[in-house]
Design a protein around this motif. Structure first.
Motif, PDB file in Angstrom:
ATOM      1  N   ASP A 231       0.860  -1.190   0.000  1.00 28.28           N
ATOM      2  CA  ASP A 231       0.000   0.000   0.000  1.00 28.28           C
ATOM      3  C   ASP A 231       0.893   1.236   0.000  1.00 28.28           C
ATOM      4  O   ASP A 231       1.471   1.609   1.024  1.00 28.28           O
ATOM      5  CB  ASP A 231      -0.912  -0.029   1.245  1.00 28.28           C
ATOM      6  N   ASP A 232       1.003   1.893  -1.180  1.00 31.75           N
ATOM      7  CA  ASP A 232       1.959   3.000  -1.310  1.00 31.75           C
ATOM      8  C   ASP A 232       1.593   4.216  -0.467  1.00 31.75           C
ATOM      9  O   ASP A 232       2.475   4.965  -0.054  1.00 31.75           O
ATOM     10  CB  ASP A 232       2.097   3.395  -2.786  1.00 31.75           C
ATOM     11  N   ALA A 233       0.298   4.388  -0.184  1.00 33.97           N
ATOM     12  CA  ALA A 233      -0.117   5.526   0.655  1.00 33.97           C
ATOM     13  C   ALA A 233       0.408   5.338   2.080  1.00 33.97           C
ATOM     14  O   ALA A 233       0.897   6.283   2.709  1.00 33.97           O
ATOM     15  CB  ALA A 233      -1.636   5.651   0.657  1.00 33.97           C
ATOM     16  N   ILE A 234       0.307   4.105   2.584  1.00 37.29           N
ATOM     17  CA  ILE A 234       0.840   3.808   3.921  1.00 37.29           C
ATOM     18  C   ILE A 234       2.352   4.023   3.934  1.00 37.29           C
ATOM     19  O   ILE A 234       2.901   4.628   4.861  1.00 37.29           O
ATOM     20  CB  ILE A 234       0.488   2.362   4.361  1.00 37.29           C
ATOM     21  N   VAL A 235       3.034   3.544   2.891  1.00 38.52           N
ATOM     22  CA  VAL A 235       4.496   3.687   2.830  1.00 38.52           C
ATOM     23  C   VAL A 235       4.880   5.160   2.901  1.00 38.52           C
ATOM     24  O   VAL A 235       5.766   5.554   3.671  1.00 38.52           O
ATOM     25  CB  VAL A 235       5.063   3.035   1.551  1.00 38.52           C
ATOM     26  N   LYS A 236       4.197   5.995   2.114  1.00 37.99           N
ATOM     27  CA  LYS A 236       4.529   7.423   2.075  1.00 37.99           C
ATOM     28  C   LYS A 236       4.345   8.069   3.455  1.00 37.99           C
ATOM     29  O   LYS A 236       5.211   8.800   3.944  1.00 37.99           O
ATOM     30  CB  LYS A 236       3.621   8.111   1.046  1.00 37.99           C
ATOM     31  N   GLU A 237       3.220   7.760   4.067  1.00 38.73           N
ATOM     32  CA  GLU A 237       2.893   8.337   5.379  1.00 38.73           C
ATOM     33  C   GLU A 237       3.895   7.879   6.450  1.00 38.73           C
ATOM     34  O   GLU A 237       4.392   8.669   7.252  1.00 38.73           O
ATOM     35  CB  GLU A 237       1.479   7.874   5.746  1.00 38.73           C
ATOM     36  N   GLN A 238       4.205   6.585   6.439  1.00 34.11           N
ATOM     37  CA  GLN A 238       5.089   6.033   7.473  1.00 34.11           C
ATOM     38  C   GLN A 238       6.553   6.423   7.233  1.00 34.11           C
ATOM     39  O   GLN A 238       7.320   6.549   8.179  1.00 34.11           O
ATOM     40  CB  GLN A 238       4.941   4.506   7.548  1.00 34.11           C
ATOM     41  N   GLU A 239       6.922   6.609   5.965  1.00 36.17           N
ATOM     42  CA  GLU A 239       8.274   7.095   5.657  1.00 36.17           C
ATOM     43  C   GLU A 239       8.477   8.492   6.229  1.00 36.17           C
ATOM     44  O   GLU A 239       9.538   8.810   6.775  1.00 36.17           O
ATOM     45  CB  GLU A 239       8.499   7.160   4.141  1.00 36.17           C
ATOM     46  N   ALA A 240       7.432   9.323   6.116  1.00 39.77           N
ATOM     47  CA  ALA A 240       7.509  10.687   6.646  1.00 39.77           C
ATOM     48  C   ALA A 240       7.656  10.648   8.172  1.00 39.77           C
ATOM     49  O   ALA A 240       8.447  11.385   8.766  1.00 39.77           O
ATOM     50  CB  ALA A 240       6.269  11.473   6.244  1.00 39.77           C
ATOM     51  N   GLN A 241       6.888   9.742   8.793  1.00 40.06           N
ATOM     52  CA  GLN A 241       6.939   9.588  10.248  1.00 40.06           C
ATOM     53  C   GLN A 241       8.331   9.104  10.683  1.00 40.06           C
ATOM     54  O   GLN A 241       8.926   9.634  11.616  1.00 40.06           O
ATOM     55  CB  GLN A 241       5.846   8.572  10.652  1.00 40.06           C
ATOM     56  N   LEU A 242       8.837   8.098   9.987  1.00 39.84           N
ATOM     57  CA  LEU A 242      10.170   7.570  10.299  1.00 39.84           C
ATOM     58  C   LEU A 242      11.229   8.658  10.119  1.00 39.84           C
ATOM     59  O   LEU A 242      12.161   8.769  10.930  1.00 39.84           O
ATOM     60  CB  LEU A 242      10.483   6.373   9.388  1.00 39.84           C
ATOM     61  N   GLY A 243      11.071   9.466   9.079  1.00 37.50           N
ATOM     62  CA  GLY A 243      12.031  10.542   8.821  1.00 37.50           C
ATOM     63  C   GLY A 243      12.148  11.507   9.996  1.00 37.50           C
ATOM     64  O   GLY A 243      13.244  11.925  10.372  1.00 37.50           O
ATOM     65  N   LYS A 244      10.991  11.818  10.617  1.00 37.91           N
ATOM     66  CA  LYS A 244      11.002  12.733  11.775  1.00 37.91           C
ATOM     67  C   LYS A 244      11.775  12.117  12.948  1.00 37.91           C
ATOM     68  O   LYS A 244      12.504  12.805  13.656  1.00 37.91           O
ATOM     69  CB  LYS A 244       9.561  13.008  12.237  1.00 37.91           C
TER      70      LYS A 244
END
Lengths: 214, 214
Positions: free
Chosen positions: B129-142
């Motif tokens: 699910d690419d939407a989940i990946v994008k959202e969680q990548e942003a979270q991990l980045g923080k």
């Protein structure tokens, strides 16, 4: 130098730390953080906790955050004061560590979501999502089934005495007992007795009194 | 009596315990649990962990579960063996406790979801699910931004030496470095160096070798 707690009285994670400080009979200075003004996301708070979440604690030059880590520090650093909440013996402490992890990874996820749906949302005038409540109540029930079977064998979650593992449940437990989820606890007699016992501890009642004064 | 670990080699929570046992140079018996046959939900496993999740550990008559609690036990009970992963001094240990809580409550949620989307789902032939990946990548980045600023100041997350807080990241870190999320780590030079350093530890390489043999 006196311990300083930077927190908002109504945040469950803050109440967890206050409960621990009162169990240990420690004096502290309470530094209020206004969550509505988002002070937790600004200086000077984010210099203590870069994740911008309450509570944070200062003890001399030591600056800590994450409520469960703060409480482990308090329990070990002030082992000789107030209630004994942890143990030096690694085998005895291992049982408490398992209880602490169960609280954090099994109990807290459904308890925190139910607190949000049934306590926080009504306070803010936002509608509760009944589908989430039903799903999370079922999840919480499974956790409390395990607690019930433990509490048949011992008065507290990790043995005959109250420990940090019991204490960590207090903030969400207190909120949930004022909602329809109380029935999920009450359906399990040993869980129900445990709730009544730990919610009546003098240290916790002091935290409740602080909140009620505000 | 030898330590027994009941686990599945591919479960990140199991690998976390194995990494700790190898850092402490402890011998142990590995008891495989077949997750596809749902052995973790059946006897005899659920008599050790009523929540039905791997891993579990037996050390004599002590039966433990929850990987992070197991590792705290190992680190304290076998303090004199292998790598020192925790400290007796409460002020030094408090910094490690904060690191342990950051791993569990800030790093692990996005890391575990990204591991599921980008590592587990492709193995099972299920679409990511690419939407989940994008959202969680942003979270991990923080989270990794905070790590980067810590790692500018010290080689490891909680100071100059490798501790249990660093170790707890290894299982998901290892999986994510084989996915596109590697770029999120590599974009932060001190995080990238820390990843390379801890993933190359001999104890972790032994866990990887165990997995590769299967």
């Amino acid at each position: 130098m006196m311990i300083k707690v930077h927190a908002a009285l109504f945040a469950p994670n803050a109440a967890r730390v206050l409960a621990c400080l009162h169990e240990k009979d420690l004096d502290y200075e309470f530094v209020p953080i206004d969550l509505r003004a988002r002070e937790q996301k600004k200086e000077p708070f984010i210099s203590i906790n870069p994740f911008g979440e309450v509570p944070a604690l200062e003890d001399g030059d030591l600056k800590l955050f994450e409520s469960r880590a703060i409480n482990q520090y308090i329990a070990y650093a002030y082992a000789d004061k107030g209630t004994q909440l942890v143990f030096d013996d690694p085998r005895k402490m291992a049982i408490v560590s398992v209880g602490l992890e169960i609280e954090a990874h099994q109990y807290d996820p459904p308890a925190a979501r139910l607190t949000k749906e049934l306590y926080v949302k009504p306070l803010l005038g936002v509608a509760t999502d009944d589908a989430i409540v039903k799903e999370q109540e079922a999840q919480l029930g499974k956790v409390l089934d395990v607690y019930e079977s433990r509490l048949v064998q011992s008065k507290y979650l990790c043995g005959p005495t109250f420990t940090l593992a019991d204490l960590h449940h207090l903030p969400t437990l207190d909120h949930l007992m004022k909602t329809r989820v109380k029935a999920v606890f009450d359906a399990r007699p040993h869980v129900s007795a445990w709730c009544a016992d730990i919610l009546a501890r003098p240290a916790w009642l002091k935290v409740v009194a602080m909140r009620n004064k505000n």
